[in-house]
Design an enzyme around this catalytic site. Sequence first.
Site, PDB file in Angstrom:
ATOM      1  N   GLU A 151       0.910  -1.945   0.164  1.00 11.89           N
ATOM      2  CA  GLU A 151       0.178   0.127   0.365  1.00 11.89           C
ATOM      3  C   GLU A 151       1.135   1.293   0.134  1.00 11.89           C
ATOM      4  OE1 GLU A 151      -2.744  -0.530   3.375  1.00 11.89           O
ATOM      5  OE2 GLU A 151      -3.967  -2.391   2.831  1.00 11.89           O
ATOM      6  N   GLU A 201      -5.843 -10.621  -1.404  1.00 10.47           N
ATOM      7  CA  GLU A 201      -6.977 -10.669  -0.666  1.00 10.47           C
ATOM      8  C   GLU A 201      -8.249 -10.230  -0.676  1.00 10.47           C
ATOM      9  OE1 GLU A 201      -5.322  -7.748   1.711  1.00 10.47           O
ATOM     10  OE2 GLU A 201      -3.100  -7.592   1.557  1.00 10.47           O
TER      11      GLU A 201
HETATM   12  C1  XIL Z   1      -5.296  -6.800   8.119  1.00  8.32           C
HETATM   13  C2  XIL Z   1      -5.268  -8.149   8.682  1.00  8.32           C
HETATM   14  O1  XIL Z   1      -6.167  -8.763   8.635  1.00  8.32           O
HETATM   15  C3  XIL Z   1      -5.854  -7.489  10.319  1.00  8.32           C
HETATM   16  O2  XIL Z   1      -6.199  -9.218  10.730  1.00  8.32           O
HETATM   17  C4  XIL Z   1      -4.879  -7.082  10.563  1.00  8.32           C
HETATM   18  O3  XIL Z   1      -5.318  -6.002  12.260  1.00  8.32           O
HETATM   19  C5  XIL Z   1      -4.625  -5.302  10.125  1.00  8.32           C
HETATM   20  O4  XIL Z   1      -4.899  -5.945   8.903  1.00  8.32           O
HETATM   21  N1  XIL Z   1      -4.663  -5.243   3.413  1.00  8.32           N
HETATM   22  C6  XIL Z   1      -3.404  -5.500   3.737  1.00  8.32           C
HETATM   23  C7  XIL Z   1      -3.790  -6.529   4.702  1.00  8.32           C
HETATM   24  O5  XIL Z   1      -2.486  -5.589   3.359  1.00  8.32           O
HETATM   25  O6  XIL Z   1      -1.712  -6.751   5.848  1.00  8.32           O
HETATM   26  C8  XIL Z   1      -4.325  -5.999   5.468  1.00  8.32           C
HETATM   27  O7  XIL Z   1      -4.950  -7.235   6.975  1.00  8.32           O
HETATM   28  C9  XIL Z   1      -5.684  -6.111   5.151  1.00  8.32           C
HETATM   29  C10 XIL Z   1      -5.879  -5.080   4.521  1.00  8.32           C
END
Ligand code: XIL
Length: 325
Positions: free
Chosen positions: A137, A246
């Site tokens: 990100e 994701e």
């Molecule tokens: C999220 C996890 O799922 C949570 O448990 C944590 O509290 C925060 O991070 N984008 C991403 C992931 O790249 O690493 C994130 O994961 C969700 C959004």
Amino acid sequence: MAQESKTGKPPLWQLANQHGMGFGTAINAHAISNDEYRAIVERECDVVVAENAMKFGPLRPQRETWNWEPADRLADFARKNNKRMRGHTLVWHAMNPKWLLEGDFERQEVIDIMREHIFKTVERYKDVIYCWDVVNEAVERTDSSMYHDTYWNKKIGPEHISMAHRYAHEADPKCKLIHNDWVHEGEGWDSDKLCRFVQELQDDNVPVHGVGLQYHFGITEPPVMEKLLNTYDRFASLGLEVHITELDVFIDYPVTDEKLEQQAILYKNVAKAAASHKAVTEFLVWGHTDASHHYQRDKTRGDACLWDEDYNPKPAYYAVADAWS
Ligand code: XIL
């Protein structure tokens, strides 16, 4: 196994493989000790990624203390079960430890900390992790500027991105380096900035082999199919692999049969679009079950996964299986 008798379908990874993709999920170091949770991963996935255990804060809660155990456990799970593993993530704006954020570090010290972190982490898992999300990100999503103004950006500048890629490449020259980012692809949004961002890396000869598209959707804001396909075309023409990294699709509560159907359609459309394009080589959901998805901490929305809180397949699971059958 239980899942097979429940659905009568081949595992999703086998179906995905027919379209040149792997199928996988983000695995959680706590949840993996649950038998039903683990059985779904063992049966349905040929690729996994650690949800949190390999992020900077969890790995290094104190400057002198590395907490490898949860990450090692997930890596061992992948090794023992012959799953490919994606690495997530070396540099991110979130989940950084207090000692780092509140420490009084000069630019060069922060570069050294980042470099040490990347080398230690990449080298430790190089036998099992075949690709890393290097800087997660990094593209600004709220205005027209290119770089997300993170801790790393403030301390080092945008060159932290090329540095991180070069260090990761040095630590494991055969590892695929991915730029993973938030994309939406709904009305009024496209991935033009992300394309320019990756192109700039390529122009500077920075090692980058693919993009990870996160795909956090809600049922009321579905992506536009032509935009998904256009984006795959654009990255393919840059010579890059595309990983769907994701995917999850939240529902605003209360959940109804109609909303579960809308969710299934969204999953199915994305599954079809990805399967139809040869640049897309991985398809991962961000957690496979509502029993442990991080949205479930929220009281207003959630139930974003293919399996429900009792580990039963939802309409969305059948929709994805159908899309690939
Ligand atoms: C999220 C996890 O799922 C949570 O448990 C944590 O509290 C925060 O991070 N984008 C991403 C992931 O790249 O690493 C994130 O994961 C969700 C959004």
